[in-house]
Motif scaffolding. Sequence first.
Motif, PDB file in Angstrom:
ATOM      1  N   ASP A 143      64.289  72.117  15.706  1.00 43.56           N
ATOM      2  CA  ASP A 143      62.876  72.427  15.965  1.00 43.56           C
ATOM      3  C   ASP A 143      62.023  72.024  14.763  1.00 43.56           C
TER       4      ASP A 143
ATOM      5  N   SER B  60      58.524  71.832  15.326  1.00 39.54           N
ATOM      6  CA  SER B  60      57.191  72.059  15.882  1.00 39.54           C
ATOM      7  C   SER B  60      56.243  72.619  14.824  1.00 39.54           C
ATOM      8  N   THR B  61      54.980  72.292  14.988  1.00 39.40           N
ATOM      9  CA  THR B  61      53.948  72.773  14.066  1.00 39.40           C
ATOM     10  C   THR B  61      52.788  73.420  14.815  1.00 39.40           C
ATOM     11  N   GLN B  62      52.827  73.425  16.107  1.00 41.86           N
ATOM     12  CA  GLN B  62      51.761  74.000  16.910  1.00 41.86           C
ATOM     13  C   GLN B  62      52.046  75.474  17.187  1.00 41.86           C
TER      14      GLN B  62
ATOM     15  N   ASP C 158      53.500  76.831  19.579  1.00 38.23           N
ATOM     16  CA  ASP C 158      54.841  77.102  20.094  1.00 38.23           C
ATOM     17  C   ASP C 158      55.846  77.397  18.980  1.00 38.23           C
ATOM     18  N   TRP C 159      55.481  77.080  17.728  1.00 37.77           N
ATOM     19  CA  TRP C 159      56.325  77.429  16.586  1.00 37.77           C
ATOM     20  C   TRP C 159      56.569  78.938  16.597  1.00 37.77           C
TER      21      TRP C 159
END
Length: 76
Positions: free
Chosen positions: A30, A32-34, A36-37
Amino acid sequence: LSILAHPTNVPTSFESFGKTIDEICYRAGDRSTQFDWYTKRAAVGMVYTSTELYMITDGSSQFKSTWEFLDRRLQD
Protein backbone atom coordinates in the motif's frame (compact mmCIF):
# COMPACT_ATOMS: atom_id res chain seq x y z
CA LEU A 1 -0.50 -6.61 26.18
CA SER A 2 -1.09 -6.09 29.86
CA ILE A 3 1.85 -3.70 30.13
CA LEU A 4 0.67 -1.65 27.16
CA ALA A 5 -2.88 -1.58 28.57
CA HIS A 6 -1.72 0.16 31.75
CA PRO A 7 -3.03 3.76 31.76
CA THR A 8 0.44 5.30 31.93
CA ASN A 9 1.46 3.40 28.79
CA VAL A 10 -1.52 4.33 26.61
CA PRO A 11 0.39 6.93 24.52
CA THR A 12 3.18 4.43 23.85
CA SER A 13 0.61 1.75 23.08
CA PHE A 14 -1.18 3.89 20.48
CA GLU A 15 2.09 4.91 18.87
CA SER A 16 3.29 1.30 18.67
CA PHE A 17 -0.06 0.15 17.28
CA GLY A 18 -0.05 2.86 14.62
CA LYS A 19 3.49 2.02 13.52
CA THR A 20 2.67 -1.69 13.37
CA ILE A 21 -0.43 -1.14 11.23
CA ASP A 22 1.42 1.26 8.95
CA GLU A 23 4.25 -1.26 8.50
CA ILE A 24 1.79 -4.06 7.68
CA CYS A 25 0.12 -1.91 5.03
CA TYR A 26 3.43 -0.75 3.58
CA ARG A 27 4.81 -4.28 3.32
CA ALA A 28 1.56 -5.39 1.70
CA GLY A 29 2.24 -2.87 -1.06
CA ASP A 30 0.00 0.00 0.00
CA ARG A 31 1.46 3.32 -1.13
CA SER A 32 -1.78 5.31 -1.02
CA THR A 33 -1.69 8.98 -0.07
CA GLN A 34 -5.36 9.91 -0.35
CA PHE A 35 -8.20 9.52 2.14
CA ASP A 36 -8.23 5.76 1.60
CA TRP A 37 -4.90 5.68 3.47
CA TYR A 38 -6.93 6.10 6.67
CA THR A 39 -9.69 3.68 5.77
CA LYS A 40 -7.23 0.94 4.80
CA ARG A 41 -5.33 1.31 8.06
CA ALA A 42 -8.55 1.32 10.07
CA ALA A 43 -9.61 -1.94 8.40
CA VAL A 44 -6.21 -3.54 8.96
CA GLY A 45 -6.25 -2.31 12.55
CA MET A 46 -9.59 -3.97 13.22
CA VAL A 47 -8.40 -7.28 11.74
CA TYR A 48 -5.12 -7.07 13.66
CA THR A 49 -6.80 -6.28 16.97
CA SER A 50 -9.49 -8.94 16.67
CA THR A 51 -6.89 -11.55 15.71
CA GLU A 52 -4.64 -10.57 18.60
CA LEU A 53 -7.55 -10.87 21.05
CA TYR A 54 -8.51 -14.24 19.56
CA MET A 55 -4.92 -15.43 19.95
CA ILE A 56 -4.99 -14.75 23.69
CA THR A 57 -7.56 -17.49 24.19
CA ASP A 58 -6.29 -19.90 21.52
CA GLY A 59 -5.14 -23.18 22.99
CA SER A 60 -4.51 -24.96 19.69
CA SER A 61 -1.11 -26.23 18.65
CA GLN A 62 1.00 -23.50 17.03
CA PHE A 63 -2.04 -21.19 17.15
CA LYS A 64 -3.71 -23.08 14.31
CA SER A 65 -7.15 -21.72 15.26
CA THR A 66 -5.80 -18.17 15.23
CA TRP A 67 -4.42 -18.58 11.73
CA GLU A 68 -7.79 -19.93 10.59
CA PHE A 69 -9.53 -16.99 12.29
CA LEU A 70 -7.20 -14.57 10.50
CA ASP A 71 -7.87 -16.26 7.15
CA ARG A 72 -11.62 -15.88 7.69
CA ARG A 73 -11.26 -12.19 8.61
CA LEU A 74 -9.17 -11.52 5.51
CA GLN A 75 -11.77 -13.24 3.32
CA ASP A 76 -14.49 -11.06 4.86
